[in-house]
Motif scaffolding. Structure first.
Motif, mmCIF file in Angstrom:
data_model
loop_
_atom_site.group_PDB
_atom_site.id
_atom_site.type_symbol
_atom_site.label_atom_id
_atom_site.label_comp_id
_atom_site.label_asym_id
_atom_site.label_seq_id
_atom_site.Cartn_x
_atom_site.Cartn_y
_atom_site.Cartn_z
ATOM 1 N N ASP A 124 0.899 -0.859 -0.182
ATOM 2 C CA ASP A 124 0.140 -0.024 0.092
ATOM 3 C C ASP A 124 0.726 1.056 -0.401
ATOM 4 O OD1 ASP A 124 -1.627 1.732 0.293
ATOM 5 O OD2 ASP A 124 -2.831 1.212 1.990
ATOM 6 N N PHE A 125 1.389 1.629 -1.498
ATOM 7 C CA PHE A 125 2.338 2.394 -1.627
ATOM 8 C C PHE A 125 1.167 3.829 -1.525
ATOM 9 C CE2 PHE A 125 6.597 1.855 -0.904
ATOM 10 C CZ PHE A 125 6.227 0.529 -0.268
ATOM 11 N N GLY A 126 0.083 3.548 -1.755
ATOM 12 C CA GLY A 126 -1.269 4.836 -2.016
ATOM 13 C C GLY A 126 -1.168 6.146 -1.325
ATOM 14 N N ASP A 127 -0.468 6.757 -0.093
ATOM 15 C CA ASP A 127 -0.326 7.119 0.545
ATOM 16 C C ASP A 127 0.462 8.206 0.685
ATOM 17 O OD1 ASP A 127 -3.087 7.198 1.936
ATOM 18 O OD2 ASP A 127 -2.324 6.081 3.036
ATOM 19 N N MET A 128 1.357 7.865 -0.101
ATOM 20 C CA MET A 128 2.968 7.957 -0.803
ATOM 21 C C MET A 128 2.879 10.093 -0.735
ATOM 22 S SD MET A 128 5.901 6.453 -2.868
ATOM 23 C CE MET A 128 4.731 5.909 -4.172
ATOM 24 N N VAL A 129 4.117 10.578 -0.253
ATOM 25 C CA VAL A 129 3.909 12.437 -0.146
ATOM 26 C C VAL A 129 5.228 12.408 0.083
ATOM 27 C CG1 VAL A 129 2.059 12.657 0.790
ATOM 28 C CG2 VAL A 129 3.332 12.555 2.644
ATOM 29 N N TYR A 130 5.628 13.639 -0.402
ATOM 30 C CA TYR A 130 6.805 14.109 -0.279
ATOM 31 C C TYR A 130 6.823 15.106 1.079
ATOM 32 C CZ TYR A 130 11.327 16.682 -1.589
ATOM 33 O OH TYR A 130 12.548 17.062 -1.058
ATOM 34 N N SER A 131 7.423 14.830 1.938
ATOM 35 C CA SER A 131 7.137 14.945 3.320
ATOM 36 C C SER A 131 8.645 15.287 4.154
ATOM 37 C CB SER A 131 6.409 14.565 3.870
ATOM 38 O OG SER A 131 5.661 15.573 5.384
ATOM 39 N N ALA A 132 8.793 15.181 5.776
ATOM 40 C CA ALA A 132 9.299 14.640 6.494
ATOM 41 C C ALA A 132 10.356 13.202 6.558
ATOM 42 C CB ALA A 132 9.560 16.032 7.543
ATOM 43 N N MET A 133 11.620 13.574 6.026
ATOM 44 C CA MET A 133 11.797 12.284 6.373
ATOM 45 C C MET A 133 11.320 11.078 7.282
ATOM 46 S SD MET A 133 15.986 10.413 6.066
ATOM 47 C CE MET A 133 15.368 10.837 7.430
ATOM 48 N N ILE A 134 11.372 12.126 8.856
ATOM 49 C CA ILE A 134 11.658 11.598 9.715
ATOM 50 C C ILE A 134 9.708 10.954 10.005
ATOM 51 C CG2 ILE A 134 10.685 13.546 11.088
ATOM 52 C CD1 ILE A 134 12.750 11.097 13.555
ATOM 53 N N ASN A 135 8.701 11.323 9.005
ATOM 54 C CA ASN A 135 7.717 11.274 9.884
ATOM 55 C C ASN A 135 7.249 9.807 9.451
ATOM 56 O OD1 ASN A 135 7.208 14.209 9.887
ATOM 57 N ND2 ASN A 135 5.208 14.237 7.693
ATOM 58 N N ASP A 136 7.580 9.317 8.869
ATOM 59 C CA ASP A 136 7.954 7.842 8.424
ATOM 60 C C ASP A 136 8.320 6.459 10.240
ATOM 61 O OD1 ASP A 136 6.675 7.263 6.401
ATOM 62 O OD2 ASP A 136 8.251 6.545 4.657
ATOM 63 N N LEU A 137 9.363 6.881 10.500
ATOM 64 C CA LEU A 137 9.835 6.479 11.556
ATOM 65 C C LEU A 137 8.779 6.917 12.807
ATOM 66 C CD1 LEU A 137 11.732 5.216 13.463
ATOM 67 C CD2 LEU A 137 12.935 7.520 13.798
ATOM 68 N N ALA A 138 7.809 8.146 13.169
ATOM 69 C CA ALA A 138 7.003 8.096 13.979
ATOM 70 C C ALA A 138 5.773 7.444 13.515
ATOM 71 C CB ALA A 138 6.893 9.349 13.575
ATOM 72 N N ILE A 139 5.406 7.662 12.339
ATOM 73 C CA ILE A 139 3.658 6.706 12.134
ATOM 74 C C ILE A 139 4.685 5.362 12.095
ATOM 75 C CG2 ILE A 139 2.920 5.663 9.943
ATOM 76 C CD1 ILE A 139 3.572 8.431 8.455
ATOM 77 N N ALA A 140 5.541 4.632 11.921
ATOM 78 C CA ALA A 140 5.607 3.070 12.151
ATOM 79 C C ALA A 140 6.021 3.128 13.929
ATOM 80 C CB ALA A 140 6.987 2.730 12.077
ATOM 81 N N MET A 141 6.240 3.870 14.543
ATOM 82 C CA MET A 141 6.280 3.868 16.114
ATOM 83 C C MET A 141 5.566 3.677 16.477
ATOM 84 S SD MET A 141 10.084 5.892 17.196
ATOM 85 C CE MET A 141 9.901 5.340 18.320
ATOM 86 N N SER A 142 4.231 4.845 16.146
ATOM 87 C CA SER A 142 3.232 5.036 16.850
ATOM 88 C C SER A 142 2.722 3.406 16.882
ATOM 89 C CB SER A 142 2.553 6.280 15.679
ATOM 90 O OG SER A 142 2.201 5.619 14.751
ATOM 91 N N TYR A 143 2.798 3.132 15.665
ATOM 92 C CA TYR A 143 1.875 1.551 15.951
ATOM 93 C C TYR A 143 2.322 0.107 17.102
ATOM 94 C CZ TYR A 143 -0.792 3.632 12.393
ATOM 95 O OH TYR A 143 -1.709 4.431 11.280
ATOM 96 N N ALA A 144 3.854 0.264 16.552
ATOM 97 C CA ALA A 144 4.743 -0.464 17.061
ATOM 98 C C ALA A 144 4.657 -0.334 18.846
ATOM 99 C CB ALA A 144 6.308 -0.088 16.563
ATOM 100 N N LEU A 145 4.662 1.102 19.309
ATOM 101 C CA LEU A 145 4.352 1.014 20.381
ATOM 102 C C LEU A 145 3.072 0.714 21.189
ATOM 103 C CD1 LEU A 145 6.759 4.799 20.394
ATOM 104 C CD2 LEU A 145 7.474 2.132 21.276
ATOM 105 N N CYS A 146 2.554 0.575 20.322
ATOM 106 C CA CYS A 146 0.717 0.225 20.802
ATOM 107 C C CYS A 146 1.561 -0.634 21.501
ATOM 108 C CB CYS A 146 -0.552 0.113 19.527
ATOM 109 S SG CYS A 146 -0.466 1.938 18.909
ATOM 110 N N THR A 147 1.355 -2.441 21.931
ATOM 111 C CA THR A 147 1.821 -3.101 22.391
ATOM 112 C C THR A 147 3.000 -3.557 22.964
ATOM 113 O OG1 THR A 147 2.487 -4.422 20.067
ATOM 114 C CG2 THR A 147 0.052 -4.163 20.588
ATOM 115 N N SER A 148 3.351 -2.422 23.150
ATOM 116 C CA SER A 148 4.434 -1.969 23.850
ATOM 117 C C SER A 148 4.897 -2.130 25.114
ATOM 118 C CB SER A 148 5.456 -0.969 24.363
ATOM 119 O OG SER A 148 6.284 -1.224 22.196
#
Ligand code: PMP
Length: 752
Positions: free
Chosen positions: A210-234
């Motif tokens: 699902d690359f349909g949401d790709m945007v040209y934006s701050a690179m760190i956003n992808d880390l933030a996005i993945a972390m937000s989901y990963a930390l849910c079960t931490s």
């Protein structure tokens, strides 16, 4: 369905329709060939520019598939040699199906977290190399740079606690991230690195879709996005954060300005998702997919607010081997200035005072990265740093801040709202800037109205720091450094029945006799002033019938009855909005302060028109700041929040739960001798061998603070632990408080 079939007839395959993959605004189908090969068919509405962006996306996927060491979806050509098929204003694509188990079906172990961090960075490394083309123009509300575009959706959120946290993070983001976001390093990013787009084996990322949401934006956003989901079960949020960040940083070295905003970027993704899912749920109540992550995010948001942003930043810096400047220097400076420029009776709480840095609702954050549960501070009534209070202040201060010598709508609006909470005879208000100024003015009003000088007060009472304030505060003038009772001030014993040789009847009788005796001695009351529950006296509720008996007597002698609601007012008591209502009495004058402005300095005196008229004796009443438009906006907002967040009801429920839990603890620890109070205004009296446990109470207070729970002690013997938190304090907070109290009592028991 007909249309989709038409699309599919252009491909040499049979197909199978899978509802479970239906997403937000695009339709997805799993298509399987006769020999078992699977594909995903994506069908979207053809909007302006969309075909070009799909073309670009396909181009990028075809590039990525050979560059990345895990599977990604990529398109397959139709019989006409095209990757895209356009029919009837719809655009369809067929992509290779990526097999494997979703991350969302697993709780990530360390290897998986590590792999997640490096996979995000590896994907970005490749995405940075591609020609972004039309995707650079994509304006997407899920792009964190546009976070504030989502704020209007907050109203779809039904849960009060969730809504206030969401609003808080919008506000924080707006203040502390938005101004910097566009200066962060940019890249084409996946922008939806979530648990249902990533596939994992037991230790690695094996696929990304699902690359349909790709945007040209701050690179760190992808880390933030993945972390937000990963930390849910931490189990350990900071530890897991460190693992992911470290892995990412090994591939792309992160910069301090990126790490500085990561805490709020992670929150930003959570709130984007939560408000959109609330909207989706409102529009499509039956679509399960919409709220697939909402429960997880809601739980994480409640944990996120408990993470000190400095603590998170320190962890992130450590993960990237970036030196975090120690706070010791800053702390020494703060301490030194205090010594140099302030009197030493400007006291600090706790044996080791706290260097506070920021706060949110019922949590306070120190400079070292610790979070304290605030069970003590009653001033931030609706919560520390409440976003609607911040907004009221900053909105109004930009428009008009002046004084009551001019007309402006805010004054009347606030007065109307405030007085609507009072019985109808209390219809005049004087605005000042503190509880002390209010008590001082109340005494002036009473003296002017009655043309008398004598004031009756309760022992252990505190009403303010002005000359008059100290005179009417037995708690001050009769203690260390005080000058004792002034001629016109007369004390009644505090009617505390716990651990006393006297019962309520005795205290009532005693007070009535004193009033009669004073009267005979021509000591005729201008006013009687008391709090409905004595705060400084050690959270002592006045016994039933006490106030009503005294009010009746005082009034019969033409005196005025003043209720000091500085601590007890504004719904804190749960059962009643004002303390005097609990006693079924009608005061002549009411004092307001502390929580009235949630920390913004407001004080008020409310009285009847008769009293206000007497006060109008030719001398102007003016307070430079009292009733200014900013204060009025804030005061009104406090009342609005109390209503919209149903905080009085919550004070009642949570307070009752708290008292019940404390009574359970009392069974185990008899030193918790008395538990009293109402709503979120509770006292725990500590006794040691049936005597006031001053030393023990102090030890418990300091131990609790060392376990990051804030309380205080007060009362005649300073042996009462005071509990009076912001009204957003919840049942989980109560459980935590009781757990820590138990731990401290256990430790004390062991030593003794
Ligand atoms: N009345 C009561 C009951 C108080 O607790 C206080 C403050 N502790 C005051 C009046 C005085 O308020 P302020 O500190 O805002 O002057």
């Amino acid at each position: 369905m007909d249309q989709i079939e038409k699309f599919l007839s252009q491909y040499p395959f049979d197909f199978e329709h899978l509802d479970s993959l239906v997403g937000y605004d695009s339709q997805n189908f799993k298509v399987t060939t006769i020999d078992g090969q699977a594909f995903v068919l994506k069908v979207d509405q053809l909007t302006v520019g969309f075909a070009d962006s799909v073309k670009k996306e396909n181009e990028i996927l075809l590039y990525l598939k050979d560059k990345i060491d895990f599977q990604i979806t990529y398109p397959i050509k139709n019989i006409h040699g095209k990757f895209e098929t356009i029919v009837d204003n719809k655009i369809a694509r067929l992509l290779y199906f990526v097999h494997g188990e979703f991350w969302g079906d697993q709780i990530l172990n360390n290897d998986q977290l590590n792999s997640l961090g490096s996979s995000i960075a590896k994907t970005i490394i490749e995405l940075r190399k591609v020609d972004v083309g039309i995707i650079a123009l994509k304006d997407q509300s899920w792009d964190l740079i546009n976070l504030m575009d989502n704020i209007g959706l907050v109203n779809f959120v039904q849960d009060i606690e969730e809504k206030r946290l969401i609003l808080y993070f919008f506000d924080q983001y707006h203040q502390f991230v938005s101004p910097h976001h566009k200066y962060l390093r940019k890249s084409l990013i996946h922008n939806d690195f979530n648990n249902w787009n990533v596939l994992m084996d037991k230790s690695h990322v094996i696929g990304l879709i699902d690359f349909g949401d790709m945007v040209y934006s701050a690179m760190i956003n992808d880390l933030a996005i993945a972390m937000s989901y990963a930390l849910c079960t931490s189990k350990d949020i900071l530890e897991d954060s460190k693992t992911i960040i470290t892995a990412f940083n090994k591939i792309i070295a992160l910069k301090s300005e990126e790490l500085d905003v990561l805490y709020l970027l992670i929150a930003g993704r959570m709130i984007t998702s939560l408000v959109n899912s609330a909207k989706g749920k409102a529009e499509n109540p039956d679509n399960e997919y919409i709220s697939v992550n909402a429960k997880l995010y809601k739980a994480l948001l409640k944990k996120w607010i408990q993470i000190n942003p400095i603590g998170f930043k320190k962890t992130a810096y450590e993960a990237c081997d970036i030196q975090y400047n120690s706070n010791e220097q800053q702390k020494n400076k703060i301490d030194q200035i205090r010594t140099d420029h302030f009197g030493s009776n400007l006291s600090l709480s706790y044996e080791e005072p706290i260097f506070m840095s920021s706060s949110a609702f019922q949590y306070m954050y120190d400079l070292d990265g610790n979070t304290y549960l605030d069970a003590y501070n009653n001033i931030p009534l609706v919560g520390h740093s409440h976003p609607l209070i911040s907004k009221a202040i900053s909105d109004q201060v930009r428009i008009l801040n002046t004084n009551t010598r001019y007309h402006y709508t805010e004054l009347g609006d606030y007065a109307n709202k405030l007085l609507s909470f009072f019985p109808s005879h209390l219809n005049k208000v004087f605005f000042v800037n503190s509880g002390s100024a209010a008590s001082d003015l109340a005494i002036r009003l009473a003296k002017t109205h009655t043309q008398r000088e004598d004031i009756y007060v309760l022992e252990e009472g505190y009403h303010g720091n002005t000359q008059t304030g100290i005179q009417i505060s037995h708690y001050k003038h009769s203690k260390k450094g005080g000058n004792g009772r002034s001629k016109n001030i007369h004390h009644f014993p505090l009617p505390k029945t716990f651990n006393s040789e006297h019962d309520a009847e005795y205290f009532i009788d005693d007070a009535l006799k004193r009033i009669d005796k004073y009267y005979k001695e021509k000591i005729i009351p201008a006013a009687f002033i008391a709090e409905p529950i004595s705060g400084c006296g050690g959270q002592v509720p006045l016994p039933p019938s006490y106030l009503s008996s005294i009010y009746e007597k005082i009034k019969s002698y033409g005196g005025l009855c003043v209720s000091d609601e500085v601590q007890t007012g504004f719904g804190r008591l749960g059962s009643h909005f004002w303390g005097f209502e609990m006693h079924n009495v009608l005061p002549d004058i009411v004092l307001l302060g502390k929580p009235i402005g949630n920390g913004h300095p407001i004080g008020a005196v409310v009285c009847s028109s008769e009293i206000a008229d007497s006060f109008d004796n030719g001398m102007e009443f003016f307070s430079s700041f009292g009733g200014n438009p900013v204060s009025c906006r804030v005061g009104k907002e406090v009342l609005n929040i109390l209503e919209s967040e149903q905080l009085q009801r919550r004070a009642k429920e949570v307070g009752q739960y708290w008292k019940d839990e404390l009574h359970k603890l009392q069974q185990e620890f008899p030193l918790l001798a008395d538990i009293r109070g109402s709503g979120l205004f509770i006292g725990i009296e500590i006794l040691e061998d049936n005597k006031p446990g001053t030393r023990l109470a102090n030890r418990i207070k300091n131990k609790m603070k060392n376990n990051f729970v804030l309380t205080s002690t007060d009362g005649k013997y300073n042996n009462v632990i005071k509990v009076k938190p912001p009204l957003c304090f919840n049942e989980d907070n109560v459980d935590h408080f009781c757990l820590i109290l138990k731990k401290c009592c256990d430790e004390i028991k062991e030593v003794n």
